[in-house]
Motif scaffolding. Structure first.
Motif: not given
Length: 278
Positions: A27-36
């Motif tokens: 979840a941490g990595a995926w949400i980080n990419v979505v925000v990016g």
């Protein structure tokens, strides 16, 4: 601006660590990419004219998105979970060493005294981080995760340099993070962890805040590179591990895990990167 970028990167590392306390690295990595992705495309659509969308550079940026952003951020978040924010930030800072090592055979760059000296200091700092494992509470083999993240980021630095010859940095970032989002989503789905993307509001807030901080740092680096020399900007931006140590020192729960070997190793890696960038 370069120091601001380092501070943002440090804050992102610590914010992601807080989110991981109640969630997982998927979840941490995926949400980080979505925000990016949201940030990059918003900036591109607002600031980049349509005639500057150069599709010839897309293969370079797709590769950098899959390997660097998707792979790099996934292993970075996993590293924060396994070895803690200070160690993860320090080892992730080895990306310039990887980029320099690849640039020598691929781009014809030469081994210089600063490269050799910086490499030796970085190796010494990494050894100290390894020795701090039993005192800080992580297994030495878990250092592989931030090393892989740094390798991903360092590898794509060379590829992005080739791609930037035909397109601007904002368009680069947009294509890069879009490819990363597709790759991250595919990886999570293929591994059967789509349900792991669910997280409570508190974790979601920490991850979104971490993504905003990280992408703000990237934007500040782009601005800094527009005004200053690479040899000045990159070493200053590479001081993020020192900001992580400083902020951690004022967090009672985390400060207890700071060991002199960890601090000395992080400082030596930062100094090595500074020497390497000269």
């Amino acid at each position: 601006m370069a120091l601001g970028s380092a501070l943002c990167a440090a804050c992102a590392t610590l914010l992601i660590q807080r989110g991981l306390q109640r969630s997982n690295f998927y979840a941490g990595a995926w949400i980080n990419v979505v925000v990016g992705a949201v940030a990059a495309w918003s900036a591109t659509l607002l600031l980049v004219p349509w005639h500057d969308y150069t599709w010839r550079a897309v293969p370079y940026f797709v590769f950098s998105g899959v390997v660097g952003t998707a792979g790099g951020r996934l292993f970075r978040v996993l590293a924060i979970q396994k070895v803690g924010a200070p160690v993860a930030a320090a080892v992730n800072n080895l990306a310039p060493l990887v980029a320099t090592g690849l640039a020598i055979p691929l781009l014809g760059e030469h081994v210089t005294l600063p490269i050799l000296g910086g490499t030796l200091v970085i190796v010494a700092g990494t050894i100290l981080l390894s020795l701090s494992g039993r005192y800080v509470g992580f297994r030495v083999r878990h250092l592989a995760y931030p090393f892989i993240a740094a390798s991903c980021f360092g590898t794509v630095a060379v590829v992005r340099k080739l791609g930037l010859s035909t397109a601007g940095p904002l368009f680069d970032a947009a294509i890069n993070v879009t490819a990363a989002l597709v790759a991250s989503t595919t990886f999570v789905a293929a591994s059967g962890h789509l349900t792991s993307l669910r997280c409570d509001r508190r974790s979601l807030g920490w991850f979104v805040a971490g993504g905003i901080a990280e992408n703000t740092g990237v934007f500040l680096i782009l601005l800094a590179l527009g005004f200053g020399d690479v040899s000045v900007v990159i070493p200053l931006a590479g001081t993020a591990p020192l900001f992580v140590l400083l902020i951690t020192y004022f967090m009672p729960r985390e400060a207890a895990r700071l060991h002199w070997r960890l601090v000395a190793g992080a400082v030596m890696i930062v100094l090595g990167v500074m020497v390497l960038s000269r």
